[in-house]
Enzyme design. Structure first.
Site, short mmCIF file in Angstrom:
data_model
loop_
_atom_site.label_atom_id
_atom_site.label_comp_id
_atom_site.label_asym_id
_atom_site.label_seq_id
_atom_site.Cartn_x
_atom_site.Cartn_y
_atom_site.Cartn_z
N LYS A 134 0.82 -1.21 0.00
CA LYS A 134 0.00 0.00 0.00
C LYS A 134 0.85 1.27 0.00
CE LYS A 134 -4.26 -1.86 1.93
NZ LYS A 134 -5.34 -1.69 2.92
N LYS A 217 -8.11 -11.99 -8.60
CA LYS A 217 -9.19 -12.33 -7.67
C LYS A 217 -10.22 -11.21 -7.63
CE LYS A 217 -8.47 -14.03 -3.62
NZ LYS A 217 -7.95 -14.26 -2.25
N LYS A 220 -12.71 -5.70 -3.93
CA LYS A 220 -13.36 -4.41 -3.80
C LYS A 220 -12.57 -3.31 -4.49
CE LYS A 220 -13.43 -5.34 0.62
NZ LYS A 220 -13.57 -5.33 2.09
#
Length: 357
Positions: A134, A217, A220
């Site tokens: 991140k 995958k 969100k």
């Protein structure tokens, strides 16, 4: 790929022996970071949780403290927390069989996290994959200290409830390993305090992939919402996304994860929802076109999700009752968490509080 659609969670042989009638405890949660859970969340976690609540002393929570490690809108966070809770319950989580609560309503999470921060090395925290990923995306200067210490709060989430196991996918094993390391370190320095948890790696798990990018995958954070099947989407939207799913230029319906990821993903979804082996589905569609599979799958999925969506909306229509259920769960959780924290505080040398709360 195996045709099995179940996820087995085995208690490791090294787990603590239990008293008669006592169940092994497991703990898990999903962040309230979207307006709806998607099919990957449902199949990869929620279906498994429903099974676990009958077999284990199950604790499920909504980690909203983790949600503020990145910028967020307060009103949106509150709404998403309720929406996530409603979907847990609508998907089969039974508040009478398990403990369901919101993380921020149990202050012991943050309190234990501070103690664990103080026995975690800077280099140790720096090596955690999630922070590195991140921070690389948004730039280290923009990453918060909360994001950096996220794994330590996650360790506190786990250790606070003394679980025997934490059901996770392989990609989350590192976080459970940190919890184990910190539990062992604290126990070594201050005496036996924490149950050292095992990672209950989910075997034979049906992984659900993005409809528009079937090599990634379902997530969100997908680039396009068209790749998601959301639990709360209206049936027309769900059907449209399935019918528009990326496939390939061939015509044969068969399972081949490498050569035919799109069709393989649709077959996995069909198998998981219907309970039929992939091989049987392939045989049933022999000689048929991709369109036939998509139309039938769209109907299967929308019919399956309809009662979940309806129940979730019922719960959301009465937020006071939903909040009452969550408060009851938080009270149950604090009964466990407070005892653990009191033991930790005493062992690190904090004076007991003697005044009125």
């Amino acid at each position: 790929m195996t045709s099995s659609t179940t996820e087995t969670v085995a208690v490791p042989a090294t787990s603590t022996k239990l008293a008669a009638g006592q169940k092994h405890r497991v703990l898990s949660g999903m962040q309230p970071s979207a307006d709806s859970l998607h099919l990957g969340n449902y199949i990869g976690a929620l279906v498994n949780w429903v099974r676990m609540q009958d077999e284990y002393d199950a604790i499920f929570f909504i980690p909203d403290l983790h949600a503020i490690t990145v910028p967020q809108d307060p009103a949106e966070l509150a709404q998403r927390t309720r929406v996530t809770a409603a979907q847990y319950i609508a998907g089969g989580v039974d508040v009478d069989k398990c403990t369901l609560f919101v993380q921020s309503q149990v202050p012991e999470h943050a309190q234990l996290a501070w103690v664990l921060n103080c026995i975690t090395g800077f280099g140790e925290a720096s090596r955690m994959t999630q922070f590195k990923d991140k921070a690389q995306k948004q730039g280290t200067d923009q990453a918060s200290v909360g994001l950096f210490t996220y794994p330590i709060l996650q360790a506190a989430d786990i250790l606070l409830y003394q679980p025997h196991g934490v059901p996770v996918g392989e990609d989350q094993r590192q976080h459970v390993e940190l919890s184990r390391d910190l539990a062992n370190r604290f126990n070594s320095r201050f005496g036996e305090t924490f149950q050292v948890p095992e990672a209950f790696i989910q075997k034979e798990s049906a992984k659900i992939y993005d409809l528009q990018n079937p090599t990634a995958k379902m997530s969100k954070s997908a680039e396009s919402p068209a790749g998601l099947i959301n639990l709360l989407d209206d049936p027309k939207t769900t059907a449209k996304r399935i019918k528009s799913a990326v496939t390939d230029t061939e015509t044969e319906i068969r399972f081949d994860r490498e050569a035919k990821p799109g069709i393989s993903n649709l077959l996995t979804i069909y198998s998981t929802i219907s309970g039929q082996p992939v091989e049987k589905i392939v045989a049933d569609y022999e000689g048929k076109m991709y369109g036939h599979l998509k139309v039938d799958l769209a109907e299967l999925v929308t019919n399956h999700l309809a009662p979940i969506r309806e129940r979730a909306h019922e719960l959301l229509a009465d937020p006071a009752e939903l909040d009452r259920l969550l408060a009851h769960g938080a009270d149950k959780a604090r009964g466990i968490a407070a005892a653990t924290l009191a033991d930790v505080y005493a062992k690190v040398g904090f004076l007991p509080y003697g005044g009125a709360r």
